[in-house]
Design a protein around this motif. Structure first.
Motif, PDB file in Angstrom:
ATOM      1  N   LEU A  81       5.762  61.894  34.451  1.00 22.34           N
ATOM      2  CA  LEU A  81       6.682  62.580  33.868  1.00 22.34           C
ATOM      3  C   LEU A  81       8.258  60.712  33.747  1.00 22.34           C
ATOM      4  N   GLU A  82       8.155  60.155  34.267  1.00 22.79           N
ATOM      5  CA  GLU A  82       8.755  59.170  34.035  1.00 22.79           C
ATOM      6  C   GLU A  82       8.716  58.720  33.183  1.00 22.79           C
ATOM      7  N   TYR A 118       6.891  57.336  42.397  1.00 23.66           N
ATOM      8  CA  TYR A 118       7.559  57.240  43.848  1.00 23.66           C
ATOM      9  C   TYR A 118       5.907  56.644  45.366  1.00 23.66           C
TER      10      TYR A 118
ATOM     11  N   PHE B  21       4.982  65.023  40.417  1.00 23.68           N
ATOM     12  CA  PHE B  21       4.450  64.937  38.979  1.00 23.68           C
ATOM     13  C   PHE B  21       5.060  63.533  38.727  1.00 23.68           C
ATOM     14  N   ASN B  22       5.954  62.988  39.424  1.00 24.99           N
ATOM     15  CA  ASN B  22       6.514  61.693  39.530  1.00 24.99           C
ATOM     16  C   ASN B  22       7.473  61.852  38.467  1.00 24.99           C
ATOM     17  N   ALA B  23       8.996  62.838  37.998  1.00 20.38           N
ATOM     18  CA  ALA B  23       9.888  62.610  36.747  1.00 20.38           C
ATOM     19  C   ALA B  23      10.838  61.771  37.427  1.00 20.38           C
ATOM     20  N   PRO B  24      11.476  61.812  37.049  1.00 17.91           N
ATOM     21  CA  PRO B  24      12.630  60.872  36.572  1.00 17.91           C
ATOM     22  C   PRO B  24      13.669  60.964  37.773  1.00 17.91           C
TER      23      PRO B  24
END
Lengths: 253, 151
Positions: A81-82, A118, B21-24
């Motif tokens: 999402l990044e 991450y 989900f690798n959100a900021p």
């Protein structure tokens, strides 16, 4: 004339690269189309058409010269999402006129190659804790917290590992839920765990295709029937793999 | 105690899903808030014995509305927040139960549960659609009123 054509070609490249990154990172199809057309419009292209499905992008630009169309095939899809956010803010900058075509292209290229995820340990920790928390949310008891967390964490490691080894997504999901089922069964048999159902449901949650389901629905209601249905099919397959994997354990043991 | 327990666990699990989900980084906390709001509405309606389908509908509607507000405030795509909020509502448990009954040859029970899982995912969808429609209506109303002022 020649320079003008070059520029137009570059605009197309920028749009396609932006679309590719977004689609690979798990953005909704309608958002990809919208972003590509917005970028084109802010570089002065009045008419552009895009057709996006989960497996490919077709984009064409209409000008005085003959219409140009290009197709990109998308093979890998993951969730990041990044990257979606970053492309979104880049496209905002472009439409404000802060970025030239070349600058935008270089920024996107850099973004495409970069790995922003991450660290794996943190993801694993997140999956582990989330499994335990889901157990509590699904009205499990606190003494099952640790078995559920361990099972969920191991399941997540297996999923990531199998996805590297086995090229078929369905199969890696099936195998990792099989392992989850066996581990949960082992915990209950050895007396550490108590409610088998709750432990399994909690630890399976990190594998559940929540993003796919949400995306499929949003695509369907935006009128993108093809991509909505194909994402729905993907979500169904994943759910089926998870259910099947756990079910096999029940029939065998 | 029950409420606190659910608030904390739903917040943590939604934020954890943000990490998966690798959100900021700066949106992880907001993901947790959205997830917590959705789950609290669901679980409260669930404990006062309102039908799960309706509870899910209400929760997913709230999740979608809050996600849209956050998306507008922080200028990010809606999906970042809505995904984290939707995850706990997805009928994973029921789908799993249905699957298990299928394998154990209890087709009646399995069909019941499968239909229920389908209804619940449908109500998540309707919740999302509904908030989107309201958002469009508000946007159109704003546009037309500003157009009137232009005239």
């Amino acid at each position: 004339m020649e320079a003008k054509m070059m520029r137009r070609y570059d605009i197309m490249e920028v749009c396609l690269l932006a679309g590719k990154i977004m689609l690979q990172s798990g953005a909704e199809t309608y958002r990809v189309e919208d972003t590509m057309m917005r970028i084109a419009a802010s570089y002065g292209i009045k008419e552009s058409h895009s057709y996006v499905t989960p497996t490919g992008i077709i984009f064409s630009i209409e000008t005085e010269e003959p219409t140009k169309t290009k197709l990109i095939r998308i093979n890998e899809r993951s969730t990041d999402l990044e990257k979606v956010t970053l492309v979104n803010s880049l496209s905002r900058q472009i439409s404000k006129g802060h970025l030239s075509v070349e600058e935008a292209f270089h920024a996107l290229e850099k973004l495409d190659e970069s790995d922003l995820s991450y660290p794996f340990k943190l993801q694993l920790l997140a999956a582990t804790i989330a499994s335990g928390c889901f157990l509590i949310m699904f009205l499990g008891s606190w003494n099952d917290f640790i078995p559920a967390a361990i099972t969920g964490g191991v399941g997540y490691i297996c999923l990531i590992y199998f996805q590297r080894v086995v090229p078929i997504k369905f199969f890696s999901e099936f195998l990792s839920s099989l392992i989850i089922g066996m581990l949960a069964f082992g915990f209950v048999q050895s007396g550490i765990g108590h409610q088998l159902d709750k432990i399994v449901i909690g630890s399976v949650m990190p594998l559940v295709p929540g993003l796919l389901i949400t995306n499929a629905v949003r695509d369907l209601m935006a009128g993108h029937l093809v991509s909505g249905l194909s994402k729905g099919a993907e979500a169904f397959l994943t759910a089926f793999a998870i259910g099947g994997g756990v079910a096999v354990v029940f029939t065998l043991l | 105690m029950f409420v606190v327990e659910h608030m904390v666990t739903s917040f943590i699990s939604a934020a954890a899903f943000g990490i998966i989900f690798n959100a900021p980084k700066q949106s992880l906390f907001k993901c947790g808030i959205v997830g917590m709001l959705g789950w609290m509405i669901y679980i409260v309606l669930f404990t006062v014995e309102i039908d799960t389908v309706i509870a899910t509908l209400a929760a997913s509607f709230v999740v979608a509305v809050v996600s849209q507000i956050f998306a507008k405030m922080y200028k990010t795509p809606v999906i970042i927040f809505s995904v984290a909020g939707i995850i706990p509502l997805v009928p994973g448990g029921i789908a799993y139960d249905a699957m298990r009954n299928f394998v154990q040859n209890d087709y009646n029970m399995a069909m019941n549960l499968a239909a229920k899982a389908f209804m619940i995912s449908g109500s998540i969808a309707i919740g999302l659609v509904f908030s989107e429609v309201i958002n469009q209506v508000i946007r159109n109303a704003k546009l037309s009123s500003s157009a009137r002022r232009m005239r």
